[in-house]
Design a protein around this motif. Structure first.
Motif, PDB file in Angstrom:
ATOM      1  N   SER A   1     -16.800  15.554  61.927  1.00 53.87           N
ATOM      2  CA  SER A   1     -15.436  15.891  61.546  1.00 53.87           C
ATOM      3  C   SER A   1     -15.314  16.156  60.048  1.00 53.87           C
ATOM      4  N   PHE A   2     -16.435  16.198  59.363  1.00 53.35           N
ATOM      5  CA  PHE A   2     -16.414  16.452  57.929  1.00 53.35           C
ATOM      6  C   PHE A   2     -16.103  17.914  57.657  1.00 53.35           C
ATOM      7  N   VAL A   3     -15.205  18.151  56.733  1.00 56.44           N
ATOM      8  CA  VAL A   3     -14.875  19.512  56.326  1.00 56.44           C
ATOM      9  C   VAL A   3     -15.144  19.616  54.836  1.00 56.44           C
ATOM     10  N   ARG A   4     -15.966  20.588  54.460  1.00 60.34           N
ATOM     11  CA  ARG A   4     -16.270  20.776  53.047  1.00 60.34           C
ATOM     12  C   ARG A   4     -15.059  21.396  52.354  1.00 60.34           C
ATOM     13  N   ALA A   5     -14.642  20.804  51.265  1.00 53.45           N
ATOM     14  CA  ALA A   5     -13.502  21.311  50.499  1.00 53.45           C
ATOM     15  C   ALA A   5     -14.002  22.027  49.251  1.00 53.45           C
ATOM     16  N   ASN A   6     -13.387  23.122  48.950  1.00 54.09           N
ATOM     17  CA  ASN A   6     -13.719  23.852  47.735  1.00 54.09           C
ATOM     18  C   ASN A   6     -12.629  23.623  46.701  1.00 54.09           C
ATOM     19  N   VAL A   7     -13.033  23.316  45.480  1.00 55.56           N
ATOM     20  CA  VAL A   7     -12.069  23.132  44.406  1.00 55.56           C
ATOM     21  C   VAL A   7     -11.637  24.512  43.931  1.00 55.56           C
ATOM     22  N   THR A   8     -10.344  24.774  44.025  1.00 56.21           N
ATOM     23  CA  THR A   8      -9.851  26.090  43.618  1.00 56.21           C
ATOM     24  C   THR A   8      -9.198  26.065  42.247  1.00 56.21           C
ATOM     25  N   LYS A   9      -8.784  24.865  41.800  1.00 47.48           N
ATOM     26  CA  LYS A   9      -8.126  24.769  40.511  1.00 47.48           C
ATOM     27  C   LYS A   9      -8.337  23.374  39.944  1.00 47.48           C
ATOM     28  N   HIS A  10      -8.813  23.296  38.728  1.00 50.25           N
ATOM     29  CA  HIS A  10      -8.971  22.011  38.055  1.00 50.25           C
ATOM     30  C   HIS A  10      -7.692  21.708  37.286  1.00 50.25           C
ATOM     31  N   VAL A  11      -7.220  20.470  37.399  1.00 51.75           N
ATOM     32  CA  VAL A  11      -5.989  20.072  36.735  1.00 51.75           C
ATOM     33  C   VAL A  11      -6.303  18.899  35.818  1.00 51.75           C
ATOM     34  N   ASP A  12      -5.875  19.001  34.573  1.00 53.78           N
ATOM     35  CA  ASP A  12      -6.020  17.903  33.633  1.00 53.78           C
ATOM     36  C   ASP A  12      -4.796  17.004  33.729  1.00 53.78           C
ATOM     37  N   VAL A  13      -5.023  15.705  33.859  1.00 55.23           N
ATOM     38  CA  VAL A  13      -3.921  14.748  33.916  1.00 55.23           C
ATOM     39  C   VAL A  13      -3.474  14.471  32.487  1.00 55.23           C
ATOM     40  N   ILE A  14      -2.227  14.777  32.213  1.00 50.00           N
ATOM     41  CA  ILE A  14      -1.698  14.635  30.860  1.00 50.00           C
ATOM     42  C   ILE A  14      -1.180  13.226  30.624  1.00 50.00           C
ATOM     43  N   GLU A  15      -0.529  12.641  31.607  1.00 57.07           N
ATOM     44  CA  GLU A  15      -0.008  11.289  31.455  1.00 57.07           C
ATOM     45  C   GLU A  15      -0.471  10.456  32.639  1.00 57.07           C
ATOM     46  N   PRO A  16      -0.593   9.149  32.450  1.00 55.57           N
ATOM     47  CA  PRO A  16      -1.051   8.289  33.546  1.00 55.57           C
ATOM     48  C   PRO A  16      -0.091   8.361  34.728  1.00 55.57           C
ATOM     49  N   GLN A  17      -0.655   8.301  35.915  1.00 52.03           N
ATOM     50  CA  GLN A  17       0.155   8.349  37.127  1.00 52.03           C
ATOM     51  C   GLN A  17       0.446   6.931  37.611  1.00 52.03           C
ATOM     52  N   GLN A  18       1.565   6.761  38.285  1.00 49.16           N
ATOM     53  CA  GLN A  18       1.942   5.465  38.821  1.00 49.16           C
ATOM     54  C   GLN A  18       1.000   5.112  39.969  1.00 49.16           C
ATOM     55  N   LEU A  19       0.572   3.872  40.025  1.00 44.18           N
ATOM     56  CA  LEU A  19      -0.320   3.381  41.057  1.00 44.18           C
ATOM     57  C   LEU A  19       0.426   3.273  42.380  1.00 44.18           C
ATOM     58  N   ILE A  20      -0.179   3.738  43.444  1.00 42.91           N
ATOM     59  CA  ILE A  20       0.405   3.646  44.776  1.00 42.91           C
ATOM     60  C   ILE A  20      -0.437   2.658  45.579  1.00 42.91           C
ATOM     61  N   ILE A  21       0.214   1.661  46.167  1.00 47.37           N
ATOM     62  CA  ILE A  21      -0.483   0.658  46.958  1.00 47.37           C
ATOM     63  C   ILE A  21      -0.036   0.800  48.406  1.00 47.37           C
ATOM     64  N   LEU A  22      -1.002   0.903  49.308  1.00 45.80           N
ATOM     65  CA  LEU A  22      -0.716   1.013  50.735  1.00 45.80           C
ATOM     66  C   LEU A  22      -1.037  -0.308  51.404  1.00 45.80           C
ATOM     67  N   HIS A  23      -0.141  -0.769  52.241  1.00 44.69           N
ATOM     68  CA  HIS A  23      -0.350  -1.998  53.006  1.00 44.69           C
ATOM     69  C   HIS A  23      -0.387  -1.636  54.482  1.00 44.69           C
ATOM     70  N   SER A  24      -1.253  -2.308  55.219  1.00 39.51           N
ATOM     71  CA  SER A  24      -1.249  -2.062  56.661  1.00 39.51           C
ATOM     72  C   SER A  24      -0.579  -3.232  57.351  1.00 39.51           C
ATOM     73  N   LEU A  25       0.091  -2.944  58.420  1.00 37.88           N
ATOM     74  CA  LEU A  25       0.817  -3.954  59.177  1.00 37.88           C
ATOM     75  C   LEU A  25       0.121  -4.095  60.521  1.00 37.88           C
ATOM     76  N   VAL A  26      -0.294  -5.311  60.845  1.00 37.46           N
ATOM     77  CA  VAL A  26      -0.965  -5.567  62.112  1.00 37.46           C
ATOM     78  C   VAL A  26      -0.027  -6.393  62.987  1.00 37.46           C
ATOM     79  N   LEU A  27       0.286  -5.865  64.130  1.00 34.81           N
ATOM     80  CA  LEU A  27       1.154  -6.584  65.077  1.00 34.81           C
ATOM     81  C   LEU A  27       0.285  -7.208  66.152  1.00 34.81           C
ATOM     82  N   LYS A  28       0.564  -8.468  66.456  1.00 32.48           N
ATOM     83  CA  LYS A  28      -0.201  -9.163  67.492  1.00 32.48           C
ATOM     84  C   LYS A  28       0.693  -9.369  68.703  1.00 32.48           C
ATOM     85  N   GLU A  29       0.115  -9.162  69.867  1.00 29.56           N
ATOM     86  CA  GLU A  29       0.859  -9.405  71.098  1.00 29.56           C
ATOM     87  C   GLU A  29       0.712 -10.874  71.470  1.00 29.56           C
ATOM     88  N   HIS A  30       1.797 -11.485  71.985  1.00 27.23           N
ATOM     89  CA  HIS A  30       1.768 -12.900  72.387  1.00 27.23           C
ATOM     90  C   HIS A  30       1.815 -13.018  73.864  1.00 27.23           C
TER      91      HIS A  30
END
Length: 80
Positions: A51-80
């Motif tokens: 399922s791997f797809v090779r990606a080609n870089v079409t445009k390089h972008v310089d980061v001018i200012e630091p970006q805000q950190l994004i944190i992802l949490h996963s939620l696990v539901l348990k059946e009782h």
């Protein structure tokens, strides 16, 4: 005379065809390639890459200012 190409050579040929804006028929005709062999090589490459797809870089972008950190949490539901 039949020419044997490696999968890496076919990968390059297929990428070149995709970048050329030519149809596979026109590309194969212009490059003296068999359409049947082209499709077989493409199919073999797709199967071997999983399922791997090779990606080609079409445009390089310089980061001018630091970006805000994004944190992802996963939620696990348990059946009782």
């Amino acid at each position: 005379m039949r020419k044997t190409r490696s999968l890496e050579q076919w990968r390059s040929i297929i990428e070149e065809q995709q970048a050329s804006d030519l149809t596979i028929t026109d590309y194969c005709h212009q490059n003296a390639l068999s359409k049947t062999t082209f499709y077989a090589a493409r199919s073999k490459l797709n199967a071997s890459s999983g399922s791997f797809v090779r990606a080609n870089v079409t445009k390089h972008v310089d980061v001018i200012e630091p970006q805000q950190l994004i944190i992802l949490h996963s939620l696990v539901l348990k059946e009782h």
